[in-house]
Write a protein that holds these residues in place. Structure first.
Motif, PDB file in Angstrom:
ATOM      1  N   ASP A  48      25.772  -8.905  -3.065  1.00 18.23           N
ATOM      2  CA  ASP A  48      24.920 -10.067  -3.490  1.00 18.23           C
ATOM      3  C   ASP A  48      25.576 -11.444  -3.697  1.00 18.23           C
ATOM      4  O   ASP A  48      26.937 -11.507  -3.828  1.00 18.23           O
ATOM      5  CB  ASP A  48      24.513  -9.679  -5.059  1.00 18.23           C
ATOM      6  N   VAL A  81      26.915 -14.429  -5.190  1.00 13.16           N
ATOM      7  CA  VAL A  81      27.360 -14.858  -6.499  1.00 13.16           C
ATOM      8  C   VAL A  81      27.174 -16.386  -6.585  1.00 13.16           C
ATOM      9  O   VAL A  81      26.567 -16.948  -7.597  1.00 13.16           O
ATOM     10  CB  VAL A  81      28.956 -14.561  -6.585  1.00 13.16           C
ATOM     11  N   TRP A  82      27.638 -17.344  -5.628  1.00 17.29           N
ATOM     12  CA  TRP A  82      27.188 -18.462  -5.547  1.00 17.29           C
ATOM     13  C   TRP A  82      27.331 -18.974  -3.946  1.00 17.29           C
ATOM     14  O   TRP A  82      28.114 -18.310  -3.175  1.00 17.29           O
ATOM     15  CB  TRP A  82      28.345 -19.318  -6.534  1.00 17.29           C
ATOM     16  N   PHE A 128      30.528 -13.634  -2.112  1.00 22.01           N
ATOM     17  CA  PHE A 128      29.357 -12.492  -2.209  1.00 22.01           C
ATOM     18  C   PHE A 128      30.330 -11.458  -3.102  1.00 22.01           C
ATOM     19  O   PHE A 128      31.347 -11.344  -2.922  1.00 22.01           O
ATOM     20  CB  PHE A 128      29.543 -11.833  -0.808  1.00 22.01           C
ATOM     21  N   ASP A 129      29.464 -10.758  -4.070  1.00 18.51           N
ATOM     22  CA  ASP A 129      29.971  -9.763  -4.737  1.00 18.51           C
ATOM     23  C   ASP A 129      30.568  -8.893  -3.800  1.00 18.51           C
ATOM     24  O   ASP A 129      30.018  -8.256  -2.849  1.00 18.51           O
ATOM     25  CB  ASP A 129      28.931  -9.084  -5.773  1.00 18.51           C
ATOM     26  N   GLY A 130      31.940  -8.359  -3.900  1.00 16.89           N
ATOM     27  CA  GLY A 130      32.450  -7.406  -3.162  1.00 16.89           C
ATOM     28  C   GLY A 130      32.191  -5.956  -3.089  1.00 16.89           C
ATOM     29  O   GLY A 130      32.280  -5.273  -2.227  1.00 16.89           O
ATOM     30  N   LYS A 131      31.206  -5.648  -4.193  1.00 16.04           N
ATOM     31  CA  LYS A 131      30.647  -4.204  -4.381  1.00 16.04           C
ATOM     32  C   LYS A 131      29.392  -4.105  -3.912  1.00 16.04           C
ATOM     33  O   LYS A 131      28.921  -3.176  -3.503  1.00 16.04           O
ATOM     34  CB  LYS A 131      30.999  -3.949  -5.828  1.00 16.04           C
ATOM     35  N   THR A 132      28.332  -5.221  -4.075  1.00 19.44           N
ATOM     36  CA  THR A 132      27.192  -4.917  -3.808  1.00 19.44           C
ATOM     37  C   THR A 132      26.765  -5.971  -2.460  1.00 19.44           C
ATOM     38  O   THR A 132      25.748  -5.662  -1.690  1.00 19.44           O
ATOM     39  CB  THR A 132      26.228  -5.643  -4.947  1.00 19.44           C
ATOM     40  N   ASP A 141      39.523 -12.247  -6.505  1.00 16.57           N
ATOM     41  CA  ASP A 141      38.785 -11.886  -7.989  1.00 16.57           C
ATOM     42  C   ASP A 141      37.361 -10.986  -7.586  1.00 16.57           C
ATOM     43  O   ASP A 141      36.476 -11.236  -8.397  1.00 16.57           O
ATOM     44  CB  ASP A 141      38.473 -13.083  -8.603  1.00 16.57           C
ATOM     45  N   GLY A 142      37.484 -10.025  -6.699  1.00 13.67           N
ATOM     46  CA  GLY A 142      36.375  -9.188  -6.273  1.00 13.67           C
ATOM     47  C   GLY A 142      35.222  -9.786  -5.518  1.00 13.67           C
ATOM     48  O   GLY A 142      34.236  -9.152  -5.505  1.00 13.67           O
ATOM     49  N   ASN A 143      35.420 -11.091  -5.122  1.00 16.23           N
ATOM     50  CA  ASN A 143      34.428 -11.650  -4.279  1.00 16.23           C
ATOM     51  C   ASN A 143      34.896 -11.949  -2.927  1.00 16.23           C
ATOM     52  O   ASN A 143      36.054 -12.027  -2.544  1.00 16.23           O
ATOM     53  CB  ASN A 143      33.979 -13.097  -4.874  1.00 16.23           C
TER      54      ASN A 143
END
Length: 279
Positions: free
Chosen positions: A54, A56-57, A48-52, A30-32
Motif C-alpha cells: 500500500d 504510505v505517501w 510503499f508498505d513493505g508488507k502490503t 523502516d519497513g517501507n
C-alpha cells in the motif's frame, strides 16, 4: 521466504528520455520500500508498505528523467531521503515532505547515488562531455532553497563544491576518510571529503588498453576494488597515494555493481553469477 509473490503495485508508464525508462533502485527503510520515478511527464517519489504494498505517501517532483537511486541519510540532526536529479537536488523527511532543494546545474545524466560521511551528504553528476560535472558536499540541517550563487563555492549549508569531479555512471566511495572516484573512462581520483581538496587526480587505472567503467567501486581490508566493463578488477591500495596492487579477470563484460552480504561478494557478468568469500 518461499519465493511466492506477496504483493505487486502497478506503475503507469510515462515517457522517459530516449525511451530508456527509469533506473533508480528501490530502497528499504523502516519497513517501507522507497523509490523515485523520474520521467518527462509526471515524476514522483513514494513509499510503499513493505508488507502490503500500500502507498504510505507519495510526493510529486518537478523533475525530468534521472536515474539515481535515493539515499537514506541518518545524520546527527534527523533522517533524510536525499535524491539526485537534473532539475534539482532534493531532500525529504520520512513522511515525504520536502526539507531542502538546490539547483546544482547538474550534468544532463544524473545517475550517481548520493552518499554521506560525518554529517555531510555528497551529490554529484558528470557526463564526460559536459563542461560542468559538479560534486556538492551538503551539511546536515539544511532547509529551503540552498542553491549556490554564481561565484560561490560554499555557503551556510554547502560545505564545498567541485565543478569538475562528478561521475557519469559510477557512484563514488568514501573509505578510511578519503573520497574515491573511478570515472567512466578509467581515471581514478581521490579527494578530502571534509574540505573537497584534491589528494590525487587523473591516475589511469589500467596499465594499457581501453578500459571503461559502469560498476561502482567497493572497499575491503585496506583496498579499493574497481571492476571494468571489460571484466577486469583493478585492486588499488587505499590511501593518499595511488598504488595499483593487482589485476584480476572475469573474461567477459560486467556492468552491474556487486552485492555485498555479511561474508560474500556477489558479482554478475553478462552470462555468469559469482559468489566470492574467504575460506
Amino acid at each position: 521466504m518461499d519465493g511466492n509473490e506477496v504483493w505487486r503495485h502497478e506503475i503507469d508508464p510515462q515517457k522517459t528520455m530516449s525511451d530508456w525508462g527509469p533506473a533508480g533502485s528501490p530502497i528499504i527503510h523502516d519497513g517501507n520500500v522507497i523509490m523515485t520515478y523520474d520521467n518527462m511527464e509526471n515524476s514522483w517519489i513514494a513509499a510503499f508498505d513493505g508488507k502490503t504494498g500500500d502507498i504510505v505517501w507519495r510526493t510529486e517532483r518537478d523533475e525530468v528523467s534521472s536515474w539515481a537511486t535515493p539515499y537514506v541519510w541518518e545524520n546527527d540532526i534527523r533522517t533524510e531521503i536525499v535524491t539526485n536529479g537534473k532539475n534539482r537536488i532534493r531532500s525529504y523527511d520520512e513522511a515525504g515532505k520536502l526539507l531542502w532543494e538546490m539547483d546544482g546545474r547538474m550534468s544532463w545524466a544524473c545517475i550517481a547515488t548520493p552518499l554521506s560521511n560525518d554529517n555531510l551528504v555528497f551529490v554529484n553528476s558528470g557526463y564526460f562531455m559536459d563542461k560542468h560535472r559538479p560534486v556538492y558536499a551538503i551539511k546536515a540541517g539544511a532547509s529551503g532553497d540552498i542553491t549556490l550563487g554564481d561565484d560561490e563555492t560554499s555557503s551556510e549549508f554547502v560545505a564545498w563544491y567541485q565543478p569538475l569531479a562528478g561521475n557519469y555512471n559510477t557512484s563514488p566511495l568514501i573509505y578510511q576518510d578519503l573520497y574515491y572516484s573511478i570515472l567512466d573512462r578509467g581515471t581514478f581520483e581521490c579527494y578530502n571529503p571534509a574540505t573537497g581538496e584534491l589528494v590525487f587526480t587523473q591516475k589511469k587505472i589500467a596499465p594499457s588498453g581501453r578500459t571503461t567503467f559502469t560498476v561502482s567501486p567497493w572497499a575491503y581490508n585496506g583496498k579499493i576494488f574497481c571492476l571494468s566493463e571489460q571484466g577486469e578488477t583493478y585492486v588499488v591500495e587505499a590511501g593518499s597515494e595511488f598504488n595499483l596492487l593487482h589485476q584480476n579477470s572475469l573474461d567477459e563484460m560486467c556492468m552491474s555493481s556487486p552485492a555485498i552480504t555479511e561474508d560474500s561478494l556477489i558479482i554478475r557478468t553478462i552470462s555468469k553469477l559469482y559468489r566470492i568469500k574467504n575460506k
